[in-house]
Design an enzyme around this catalytic site. Structure first.
Site, PDB file in Angstrom:
ATOM      1  N   GLY A 251       0.827  -1.212   0.000  1.00 50.19           N
ATOM      2  CA  GLY A 251       0.000   0.000   0.000  1.00 50.19           C
ATOM      3  C   GLY A 251       0.858   1.258   0.000  1.00 50.19           C
ATOM      4  O   GLY A 251       0.578   2.225  -0.718  1.00 50.19           O
ATOM      5  N   ASP A 252       1.911   1.246   0.809  1.00 51.35           N
ATOM      6  CA  ASP A 252       2.822   2.401   0.866  1.00 51.35           C
ATOM      7  C   ASP A 252       3.502   2.598  -0.492  1.00 51.35           C
ATOM      8  O   ASP A 252       3.696   3.720  -0.961  1.00 51.35           O
ATOM      9  CB  ASP A 252       3.907   2.184   1.933  1.00 51.35           C
ATOM     10  CG  ASP A 252       3.317   1.776   3.277  1.00 51.35           C
ATOM     11  OD1 ASP A 252       2.145   2.115   3.533  1.00 51.35           O
ATOM     12  OD2 ASP A 252       4.021   1.119   4.059  1.00 51.35           O
TER      13      ASP A 252
HETATM   14  N1  LIG Z   1      -1.401 -10.357  -3.796  1.00 48.79           N
HETATM   15  C1  LIG Z   1      -1.135  -9.319  -4.598  1.00 48.79           C
HETATM   16  N2  LIG Z   1      -0.878  -9.525  -5.908  1.00 48.79           N
HETATM   17  C2  LIG Z   1      -0.617  -8.499  -6.744  1.00 48.79           C
HETATM   18  N3  LIG Z   1      -0.599  -7.206  -6.356  1.00 48.79           N
HETATM   19  C3  LIG Z   1      -0.854  -6.934  -5.065  1.00 48.79           C
HETATM   20  C4  LIG Z   1      -1.129  -7.961  -4.108  1.00 48.79           C
HETATM   21  N4  LIG Z   1      -1.326  -7.398  -2.903  1.00 48.79           N
HETATM   22  C5  LIG Z   1      -1.175  -6.061  -3.094  1.00 48.79           C
HETATM   23  N5  LIG Z   1      -0.906  -5.773  -4.381  1.00 48.79           N
HETATM   24  C6  LIG Z   1      -0.735  -4.450  -5.000  1.00 48.79           C
HETATM   25  O1  LIG Z   1      -0.511  -3.449  -4.027  1.00 48.79           O
HETATM   26  C7  LIG Z   1      -1.624  -2.537  -3.934  1.00 48.79           C
HETATM   27  C8  LIG Z   1      -1.887  -2.197  -2.496  1.00 48.79           C
HETATM   28  O2  LIG Z   1      -2.145  -3.382  -1.776  1.00 48.79           O
HETATM   29  P1  LIG Z   1      -3.201  -3.468  -0.584  1.00 48.79           P
HETATM   30  O3  LIG Z   1      -2.943  -4.774   0.097  1.00 48.79           O
HETATM   31  O4  LIG Z   1      -4.556  -3.228  -1.097  1.00 48.79           O
HETATM   32  O5  LIG Z   1      -2.774  -2.223   0.317  1.00 48.79           O
HETATM   33  P2  LIG Z   1      -2.566  -2.110   1.903  1.00 48.79           P
HETATM   34  O6  LIG Z   1      -1.207  -2.719   2.131  1.00 48.79           O
HETATM   35  O7  LIG Z   1      -2.591  -0.648   2.150  1.00 48.79           O
HETATM   36  O8  LIG Z   1      -3.684  -2.877   2.538  1.00 48.79           O
HETATM   37  C9  LIG Z   1      -2.783  -3.288  -4.636  1.00 48.79           C
HETATM   38  O9  LIG Z   1      -3.749  -2.399  -5.154  1.00 48.79           O
HETATM   39  C10 LIG Z   1      -2.018  -4.034  -5.722  1.00 48.79           C
HETATM   40  O10 LIG Z   1      -1.671  -3.172  -6.792  1.00 48.79           O
HETATM   41  O1  LIG Z   2       1.207   2.594  11.157  1.00 50.61           O
HETATM   42  P1  LIG Z   2       0.420   1.321  11.012  1.00 50.61           P
HETATM   43  O2  LIG Z   2      -0.935   1.552  10.419  1.00 50.61           O
HETATM   44  O3  LIG Z   2       0.373   0.556  12.310  1.00 50.61           O
HETATM   45  O4  LIG Z   2       1.165   0.405   9.984  1.00 50.61           O
HETATM   46  C1  LIG Z   2       2.510   0.080  10.165  1.00 50.61           C
HETATM   47  C2  LIG Z   2       2.864  -1.077   9.305  1.00 50.61           C
HETATM   48  O5  LIG Z   2       2.481  -0.768   7.990  1.00 50.61           O
HETATM   49  C3  LIG Z   2       3.560  -0.947   7.111  1.00 50.61           C
HETATM   50  O6  LIG Z   2       4.031   0.348   6.809  1.00 50.61           O
HETATM   51  C4  LIG Z   2       3.089  -1.680   5.895  1.00 50.61           C
HETATM   52  O7  LIG Z   2       1.943  -1.019   5.397  1.00 50.61           O
HETATM   53  P2  LIG Z   2       1.157  -1.476   4.105  1.00 50.61           P
HETATM   54  O8  LIG Z   2       1.290  -2.972   4.015  1.00 50.61           O
HETATM   55  O9  LIG Z   2      -0.245  -0.972   4.323  1.00 50.61           O
HETATM   56  O10 LIG Z   2       1.818  -0.781   2.951  1.00 50.61           O
HETATM   57  C5  LIG Z   2       4.621  -1.716   7.855  1.00 50.61           C
HETATM   58  O11 LIG Z   2       5.920  -1.313   7.486  1.00 50.61           O
HETATM   59  C6  LIG Z   2       4.328  -1.374   9.294  1.00 50.61           C
HETATM   60  O12 LIG Z   2       4.609  -2.428  10.121  1.00 50.61           O
END
Ligand SMILES: Nc1ncnc2c1ncn2[C@@H]1O[C@H](COP(=O)(O)OP(=O)(O)O)[C@@H](O)[C@H]1O
Ligand SMILES: O=P(O)(O)OC[C@H]1O[C@](O)(COP(=O)(O)O)[C@@H](O)[C@@H]1O
Length: 303
Positions: A251-252
């Site tokens: 997500g980041d």
């Molecule tokens: N299993 C996966 N396969 C392919 N792309 C992924 C997968 N998980 C995450 N991504 C990519 O990363 C983006 C952010 O992931 P997501 O898990 O929705 O965000 P967050 O970490 O903020 O919950 C997705 O929209 C996609 O583009």
């Molecule tokens: O600040 P929060 O919401 O507790 O999230 C921290 C966690 O999120 C992360 O930044 C990963 O975030 P994403 O998977 O949503 O990109 C990790 O590095 C960290 O452990």
């Protein structure tokens, strides 16, 4: 200049094991120690994509030193406030073939004078700068802290990106953030609804736009993402083909990819595809996305 703010940086301790049994002694067969936290991950991926930023926020103790060391090893700049007590948190991510379990630390207390120090740094931002407020805050802080920052920076022509959940995000919408990036689960939780299809997601993304957000990027993990943009366009993309290795930081990475794409093309659509490719590039790799990985995936997306 882009500034990222991480109130609660973390060491991500990522371990793999075939099975995780609660109540038993589990032994890992893989381990990794990554300095992270949302704003810090955004800074690292921006740098990998060729964009400079300065990471702001609060660090503390031996873990804080390691987070800073790792951040600098990517060539990123930081201007952290060092807290006198405690240590930056450790977030344990347990991965088995079947599931991922997270145990996230709480992080040190941030005293009032340290918050004032951060405000003083933010007061120096100038028109045209971008500020990324990302991640949770330690539970001793009130959940209007992002709102206070945005109120202070109002009418200064600073583009603000907020990647946060629940009230921390909802409270800032009236200050018209440039971009917010909830995932589909966070979106559902904010409105206390079940989202069953893309149309549902678009409906609630538009509600966030009506509440003030300019661009709403909803990520949906392996199901791709949807952008509801301020120019009225709505774009969906599936993810590129690839094998999931580690979705922490995806997500980041998406936020960093979107910002890079927007800086480079001035197009929301192109920024969106760059965001999707960057999120997936991180998900398909043990480490955060690199420029060459992102470009390879971008070519396979429909843009
Ligand atoms: N299993 C996966 N396969 C392919 N792309 C992924 C997968 N998980 C995450 N991504 C990519 O990363 C983006 C952010 O992931 P997501 O898990 O929705 O965000 P967050 O970490 O903020 O919950 C997705 O929209 C996609 O583009
Ligand atoms: O600040 P929060 O919401 O507790 O999230 C921290 C966690 O999120 C992360 O930044 C990963 O975030 P994403 O998977 O949503 O990109 C990790 O590095 C960290 O452990």
């Amino acid at each position: 200049m882009i500034y990222t703010v991480t109130f609660n940086p973390a060491i991500d301790y990522i371990v793999r094991m075939p099975e995780f049994v609660p109540g038993a002694t589990n032994r890992v067969n893989y381990e990794q120690v990554l300095g992270g936290g949302k704003g810090i991950n955004v800074s690292i991926v921006l740098k990998n994509l060729g964009i400079d930023s300065t990471a702001l926020g609060f660090i503390s103790g031996f873990t804080g030193k390691e987070i800073t060391r790792q951040l600098h090893s990517f060539g990123c700049k930081s201007d952290f406030i060092e807290l006198p007590d405690g240590f930056s948190r450790i977030n344990v991510k347990i991965k088995t073939n079947e599931q991922e379990t997270e145990v996230n630390g709480q992080g040190p207390d941030i005293p009032e004078n340290a918050i004032e120090e951060l405000f003083a740094k933010l007061d120096k931002l100038t028109a045209g700068d971008t500020l990324v407020l990302a991640g949770s805050i330690p539970k001793t802080l009130p959940d209007d802290i992002y709102e206070k920052i945005m109120a202070r920076l109002e009418n200064r022509n600073i583009n603000i990106v907020v990647d946060a959940t629940k009230n921390l995000l909802l409270n800032v919408l009236k200050y018209r953030p440039f971009l917010i990036k909830p995932n589909n689960h966070e979106l559902a939780e904010m409105f206390d609804v079940t989202l069953t299809c893309n149309d549902d997601i678009i409906t609630y993304a538009k509600k966030l736009q009506d509440m003030g957000a300019k661009n709403v990027l909803v990520s949906m993990g392996k199901d791709g993402a949807i952008l509801v943009a301020e120019d009225g366009s709505i774009t969906y993309s599936p993810v590129p083909k690839g094998k999931l290795v580690n979705s922490i930081g995806a997500g980041d990475s998406m936020v960093a990819g979107f910002l890079t794409g927007y800086i480079e093309t001035n197009s929301y659509e192109k920024a969106f595809y760059m965001g999707v490719a960057t999120g997936s590039a991180s998900a398909f790799s043990e480490n955060l996305a690199t420029r060459s990985e992102v470009e390879a995936l971008l070519k396979t997306l429909n843009n």
